[in-house]
Motif scaffolding. Sequence first.
Motif, PDB file in Angstrom:
ATOM      1  N   UNK A 168      46.156  49.726  38.183  1.00  0.00           N
ATOM      2  CA  UNK A 168      45.227  50.363  37.270  1.00  0.00           C
ATOM      3  C   UNK A 168      44.383  49.226  36.707  1.00  0.00           C
ATOM      4  N   UNK A 169      43.121  49.230  37.056  1.00  0.00           N
ATOM      5  CA  UNK A 169      42.282  48.136  36.597  1.00  0.00           C
ATOM      6  C   UNK A 169      41.807  48.404  35.180  1.00  0.00           C
ATOM      7  N   UNK A 170      41.978  47.424  34.337  1.00  0.00           N
ATOM      8  CA  UNK A 170      41.460  47.544  32.981  1.00  0.00           C
ATOM      9  C   UNK A 170      40.106  46.874  32.945  1.00  0.00           C
ATOM     10  N   UNK A 171      39.173  47.547  32.279  1.00  0.00           N
ATOM     11  CA  UNK A 171      37.866  46.928  32.128  1.00  0.00           C
ATOM     12  C   UNK A 171      37.940  45.902  31.021  1.00  0.00           C
ATOM     13  N   UNK A 172      37.201  44.839  31.175  1.00  0.00           N
ATOM     14  CA  UNK A 172      36.994  43.901  30.080  1.00  0.00           C
ATOM     15  C   UNK A 172      38.248  43.247  29.543  1.00  0.00           C
ATOM     16  N   UNK A 173      38.152  42.771  28.336  1.00  0.00           N
ATOM     17  CA  UNK A 173      39.224  42.003  27.742  1.00  0.00           C
ATOM     18  C   UNK A 173      39.545  42.505  26.353  1.00  0.00           C
ATOM     19  N   UNK A 174      40.577  41.908  25.772  1.00  0.00           N
ATOM     20  CA  UNK A 174      41.025  42.271  24.441  1.00  0.00           C
ATOM     21  C   UNK A 174      39.860  42.135  23.449  1.00  0.00           C
ATOM     22  N   UNK A 175      39.586  43.192  22.653  1.00  0.00           N
ATOM     23  CA  UNK A 175      38.528  43.046  21.643  1.00  0.00           C
ATOM     24  C   UNK A 175      38.934  42.033  20.579  1.00  0.00           C
ATOM     25  N   UNK A 176      37.974  41.544  19.858  1.00  0.00           N
ATOM     26  CA  UNK A 176      38.230  40.582  18.802  1.00  0.00           C
ATOM     27  C   UNK A 176      38.916  41.270  17.617  1.00  0.00           C
ATOM     28  N   UNK A 177      40.121  40.796  17.237  1.00  0.00           N
ATOM     29  CA  UNK A 177      40.809  41.474  16.131  1.00  0.00           C
ATOM     30  C   UNK A 177      40.108  41.299  14.787  1.00  0.00           C
ATOM     31  N   UNK A 178      39.081  40.456  14.726  1.00  0.00           N
ATOM     32  CA  UNK A 178      38.309  40.335  13.489  1.00  0.00           C
ATOM     33  C   UNK A 178      37.288  41.477  13.396  1.00  0.00           C
ATOM     34  N   UNK A 179      37.067  42.149  14.523  1.00  0.00           N
ATOM     35  CA  UNK A 179      36.092  43.218  14.575  1.00  0.00           C
ATOM     36  C   UNK A 179      36.828  44.427  15.135  1.00  0.00           C
ATOM     37  N   UNK A 180      37.777  44.927  14.326  1.00  0.00           N
ATOM     38  CA  UNK A 180      38.745  45.902  14.813  1.00  0.00           C
ATOM     39  C   UNK A 180      38.074  47.208  15.202  1.00  0.00           C
ATOM     40  N   UNK A 232      36.594  22.322  47.210  1.00  0.00           N
ATOM     41  CA  UNK A 232      36.573  22.271  45.754  1.00  0.00           C
ATOM     42  C   UNK A 232      37.879  22.793  45.184  1.00  0.00           C
ATOM     43  N   UNK A 233      38.011  22.606  43.888  1.00  0.00           N
ATOM     44  CA  UNK A 233      39.310  22.847  43.272  1.00  0.00           C
ATOM     45  C   UNK A 233      39.165  23.614  41.966  1.00  0.00           C
ATOM     46  N   UNK A 234      40.122  24.499  41.711  1.00  0.00           N
ATOM     47  CA  UNK A 234      40.212  25.206  40.429  1.00  0.00           C
ATOM     48  C   UNK A 234      41.483  24.746  39.742  1.00  0.00           C
ATOM     49  N   UNK A 235      41.382  24.461  38.455  1.00  0.00           N
ATOM     50  CA  UNK A 235      42.544  23.929  37.742  1.00  0.00           C
ATOM     51  C   UNK A 235      43.190  24.993  36.874  1.00  0.00           C
ATOM     52  N   UNK A 236      44.376  24.633  36.371  1.00  0.00           N
ATOM     53  CA  UNK A 236      45.131  25.591  35.573  1.00  0.00           C
ATOM     54  C   UNK A 236      44.435  25.919  34.260  1.00  0.00           C
ATOM     55  N   UNK A 237      43.987  24.885  33.566  1.00  0.00           N
ATOM     56  CA  UNK A 237      43.484  25.098  32.212  1.00  0.00           C
ATOM     57  C   UNK A 237      41.973  24.942  32.219  1.00  0.00           C
ATOM     58  N   UNK A 246      32.770  29.384  23.690  1.00  0.00           N
ATOM     59  CA  UNK A 246      32.320  30.728  23.331  1.00  0.00           C
ATOM     60  C   UNK A 246      32.882  31.796  24.271  1.00  0.00           C
ATOM     61  N   UNK A 247      33.581  31.351  25.316  1.00  0.00           N
ATOM     62  CA  UNK A 247      34.107  32.312  26.280  1.00  0.00           C
ATOM     63  C   UNK A 247      35.615  32.438  26.132  1.00  0.00           C
ATOM     64  N   UNK A 248      36.146  33.597  26.570  1.00  0.00           N
ATOM     65  CA  UNK A 248      37.591  33.792  26.546  1.00  0.00           C
ATOM     66  C   UNK A 248      38.216  33.080  27.744  1.00  0.00           C
ATOM     67  N   UNK A 249      39.539  32.985  27.748  1.00  0.00           N
ATOM     68  CA  UNK A 249      40.252  32.283  28.821  1.00  0.00           C
ATOM     69  C   UNK A 249      39.930  32.828  30.206  1.00  0.00           C
ATOM     70  N   UNK A 250      39.927  34.151  30.326  1.00  0.00           N
ATOM     71  CA  UNK A 250      39.645  34.773  31.615  1.00  0.00           C
ATOM     72  C   UNK A 250      38.220  34.487  32.073  1.00  0.00           C
ATOM     73  N   UNK A 251      37.282  34.522  31.140  1.00  0.00           N
ATOM     74  CA  UNK A 251      35.875  34.240  31.443  1.00  0.00           C
ATOM     75  C   UNK A 251      35.702  32.786  31.880  1.00  0.00           C
ATOM     76  N   UNK A 252      36.371  31.873  31.183  1.00  0.00           N
ATOM     77  CA  UNK A 252      36.281  30.458  31.544  1.00  0.00           C
ATOM     78  C   UNK A 252      36.791  30.243  32.956  1.00  0.00           C
TER      79      UNK A 252
END
Lengths: 323, 331
Positions: A273-285, B93-98, B154-160
């Motif tokens: 089941x694919x979830x769209x997007x990511x966890x929303x910001x908990x500062x903007x609930x 090329x290479x992708x790293x863990x962090x 400014x990006x989340x972990x998954x986006x990075x």
Amino acid sequence: MTKQQPLLEVKNVKKYFPIKSGILKRTTGNVQAVENVSIDVYEGETLGVVGESGCGKSTFGRTVLGLEPLTAGTIKFRGQEVGGLSYRQLKKFKKEMQMIFQDPYASLNPRQRVGDALEEAFIIHTELPKQERQQRVRELLVEVGLKEEYYERYPHEFSGGQRQRIGIARAIALNPSLIVCDEAVSALDVSVQAQIIKLLKRLQQSHQLTYLFISHDLGVVRHVCDRVMVMYLGATAELASSDQLYGNPLHPYTRALLSAIPRPIPGRKKERIRLKGELPNPADYPQGCPFHTRCPLATEKCAKVRPEWREIEQGHFVACHEV
Amino acid sequence: MDKLLQVDNLVTQFRTAEGKLSAVRGISFSVEKGETLCIVGESGCGKSITSLSIMGLLPSNGEIAEGSITFQDEELTGKKEEELRQLRGNKMSMIFQEPMTALNPVFTIGYQLREPLILHQHMSKRQATDKAVELLEQVGIPDPKKRLKQFPHELSGGMRQRVMIAIALACNPSLLIADEPTTALDVTIQAQILDLIDDLKRKMDMGVVFVTHDMGVVAEIADRVMVMYAGEVVEIGEVKEIFNNPQHPYTKGLLASVPNVDDEYHTLESIPGSLPNLNEKIQGCRFHPRCPLATERCKREASPIFDVRETHQSKCWLQEVNVHDKAATSS
């Protein structure tokens, strides 16, 4: 589960972290880390708390132990209120409630011998003479599968698994009844992880321990826990016995989470089941159901009304309009 | 299939205060076009050092002491830094863990995405920007034009991690090395990233070396699996062979210690002890102190690599008996 008095009663607990900005440092908003969580934990059980990073599961564990002051709600331990207590008042409960951390290296002082680190608990909470304290520490080391001689060693001389054993020894030193395990096995390799899980299970038997087992690894949780609580964005999404949760997950988030785990079976058809997007910001609930922004079943109602916490079958709770 | 990468008898050593230590001890393997090879093992078994050796990115006290690495029929060992730089980020090329530590915090995403394009493909800045937008779209980042002007924090972990993948794929490499790219991510995001790598691999016919310690991830994406223990390859084979018919006691132990989500009655087995230190001298098989099946012979001499099948090898004396049995039954 028999209707005994719960060891731990958590009611409508909220934990907000204020966001301060401007020169006057006025509170301009809140990060809603724990949003209205209620749960009873019974003596001798292992309650799993699962969810993605940032869902508030660690903050919840820390709040239960009084490491974070409550914003609202009550926490009772053996019927006694511990939620709003001061540090000093809390001290006598600290013997009863302990914590095991994810990274034992970060929680040990690198310049202190592990024996001395373990002895501290006895210095603070008991009046045992030095000889006896050291004897107790040696017994502890053996109990968690280390050697007595390790008393003299420093944290850097141990492997990750051994350090976690030290963290466990420290947690059980004062014979607590409740231990919060915050990602206690997540940093370990699988072979070592299995050793530590076995140790935790053995100690639970011999010390009648109750665990609050916080983890993001649903495989480990199924293995260790009697009941599981799924958290999403600080709120509880689903609570059920392990069998119910894994056999018949009801909340769409739980289902997505379970379907996303890679199974060690090659060639298995992926029915994710694919979830769209990511966890929303908990500062903007988000308004309404916290999960509605990513939920495949979301309706208009979900965006407006926060779902109730309902018992669907015996002991199986879920917060969702669509179930 | 075409051979893309061939590693023969690779030995990687580190100069330390305690003398030279071998992190990788004579390993051989190959990767073909369009194939995903997973390297698995516990932390410290040499899987990351293997991938860094291929990329020529070893820390300054590390060196390839023996062996050869051939990439598209070109020998990589002994190449000058400048020549390697031509290859890195371009053909491999290479992708790293962090991703937070791999991305430069003081440059925008756009700058870091354009860099390989301008450097290797000699694009103009405008061309590179267009290509960068295209790349971000390809890895599923919404609103790519806006992202180009943002900084990594400014990006989340998954986006990075998606940005890292976009940078790695900028020049259409033939070989992608991914070192635990999903370990730091949540399962739902991990699932997205694994699907993405698999899709792109198919589209671009890349060879992928995927380093991980998660057997679940291995089962999902690997074509072949290489199991490493203490700097050695202990078993290598097609993914189904490794999971359905593991031969080496270490592989068996590793598989038995993975908690099963679908089976509540599954009993968890653990491998006693832990990985030896690099400076520990072990006579015989390096796994024997932890092996439940170790014999006197295992303590004395190390096993050579035996063929289980044509595509499946195991470095364990137990195989010798099987090989003899097979020879006996066939004759």
